[in-house]
Design a protein around this motif. Structure first.
Motif, PDB file in Angstrom:
ATOM      1  N   VAL A 126      -8.882   0.791   2.367  1.00  0.00           N
ATOM      2  CA  VAL A 126      -8.625  -0.475   3.040  1.00  0.00           C
ATOM      3  C   VAL A 126      -9.839  -0.898   3.855  1.00  0.00           C
ATOM      4  N   ALA A 161      -3.873   4.280   5.487  1.00  0.00           N
ATOM      5  CA  ALA A 161      -4.446   4.357   4.149  1.00  0.00           C
ATOM      6  C   ALA A 161      -5.273   5.626   4.065  1.00  0.00           C
ATOM      7  N   THR A 172      -5.466   5.014  -1.846  1.00  0.00           N
ATOM      8  CA  THR A 172      -5.639   3.725  -1.182  1.00  0.00           C
ATOM      9  C   THR A 172      -6.868   3.706  -0.291  1.00  0.00           C
ATOM     10  N   LEU A 207       0.829  -1.201   0.000  1.00  0.00           N
ATOM     11  CA  LEU A 207       0.000   0.000   0.000  1.00  0.00           C
ATOM     12  C   LEU A 207       0.869   1.259   0.000  1.00  0.00           C
TER      13      LEU A 207
END
Length: 277
Positions: free
Chosen positions: A206, A215, A204, A194
Motif C-alpha cells: 500500500v 498491509a 498486499t 485489501l
C-alpha cells in the motif's frame, strides 16, 4: 496551513486535521483576521461561505465551548500587537509544506523496501493496482507507467462487486500481489478489499500516508493538507520510485517494452513531435 497565519493562530490550530469546510473557515481567518475578530458567527459563516453550525463546530474542534470563546482568543492576536513571524501567502505555505513532505520521503528512502517490492511486483503476473475515490488518480498514474514495463497491469478503480470480481480474476490468472493507493479520506471499501485480497492469498502493498496501515508492505508518504483539499506530491514521488524499482528488477524486459512502445507511438503519431505552439 501556515500561509498568512499569525503565529498564535498556528498554535490554536495545533496541527489538527481539518475537514474541507473547516479549512475554508481557517483560510478566511488567516487572510482576514483583523476583520474576523469583530464578526459574529453568522457573519463569519457568510464571509467564509459555510453554514453557521460549521463555524460552531470549527471552534469546538479547536477546543472552545463555542465561537464567542474562539473569537475572544483571537482578538489579542490582532489587538495585542503585530503578528509573530513572517507572513506568507496561502499558496506559498502550501508549497513549502509539500517541499517538507518530499524532503521527509527523501530522508527515509533507505528505510523503504523499494528494491525488494519492485522485484516482487515485476515478477507477479497479472499485477492488480487498486485505488478508490481520491486515490483513483494516483493509482491510475501508477498503473499507466507500470504498463509501459509490465505485461499485464489491471487497474481497479470501481468498488462493489466489480472490485471483488477484479481481485478474483487476478488471483485466478496467477497474481501473487496487489498494490493499492489508499489516501485520506480512507475509503472503507478499499480497506475491506485489501482484507479480502489477503483471504484470497494475495500479498498486499500500500502507498498511503500512515506507517501503521494494515498491509504486508506499507510505503508511507505525508500528504499536503494546507489547502481545502489534500495534495499528493510526496505519495506520487514514492509511486514513481516504485515503478523505477520495477523497471530495474527486469532490465531486459523493460528495455524491450519501452523500445516497442516508442516504435508504436512514432508509427501512430500518438504525440506531437514539437512544441504545441
Amino acid at each position: 496551513m501556515t500561509g498568512g497565519y499569525h503565529g498564535g493562530l498556528e498554535r490554536l490550530l495545533g496541527g489538527r486535521r481539518l475537514s474541507p469546510v473547516q479549512r475554508r473557515i481557517a483560510h478566511y481567518l488567516a487572510e482576514n483576521l483583523d476583520e474576523a475578530i469583530f464578526l459574529s458567527s453568522v457573519e463569519l459563516a457568510e464571509r467564509a461561505g459555510v453554514s453557521q453550525p460549521s463555524v460552531t463546530r470549527f471552534a469546538m474542534v479547536l477546543g472552545f465551548a463555542g465561537y464567542p470563546e474562539l473569537r475572544q482568543a483571537l482578538r489579542p492576536l490582532v489587538l495585542g500587537g503585530p503578528p509573530e513571524g513572517p507572513q506568507e501567502t496561502l499558496l506559498r505555505g502550501a508549497i513549502d509544506s509539500e517541499i517538507r513532505n518530499l524532503t521527509a520521503v527523501r530522508e527515509r528512502l533507505a528505510a523503504f523496501p523499494l528494491k525488494e517490492l519492485g522485484a516482487a511486483l515485476a515478477a507477479t503476473e497479472p499485477l492488480p493496482v487498486l485505488g478508490l475515490r481520491v486515490s483513483c488518480g494516483l493509482a491510475t498514474t501508477l498503473a499507466y507507467y507500470a504498463r509501459r514495463i509490465h505485461p499485464d497491469v489491471r487497474l481497479l478503480t470501481h468498488g462493489g462487486s466489480e472490485l471483488v470480481d477484479g481481485l478474483h480474476a487476478a488471483q485466478r490468472a496467477g497474481a501473487e500481489w496487489v498494490v493499492a493507493v489508499v489516501l485520506p479520506r480512507y475509503p472503507s471499501e478499499a480497506v475491506q478489499a485489501l482484507g479480502y485480497a489477503e483471504k484470497l492469498g494475495l500479498r498486499t502493498a500500500v502507498i498511503t500516508d500512515k506507517p501503521g496501515f494494515p498491509a504486508e508492505v506499507v510505503l508511507d508518504a505525508p500528504v499536503g493538507d494546507r489547502l481545502v483539499f489534500d495534495s499528493h506530491a510526496a505519495p506520487l514521488a514514492l509511486a514513481m520510485a516504485l515503478v523505477e524499482a520495477m523497471a530495474d528488477a527486469a532490465p531486459l524486459r523493460t528495455q524491450a517494452r519501452l523500445e516497442e512502445y516508442e516504435r508504436m507511438t512514432d508509427e501512430t503519431g500518438t504525440f506531437l513531435s514539437g512544441d504545441p505552439a
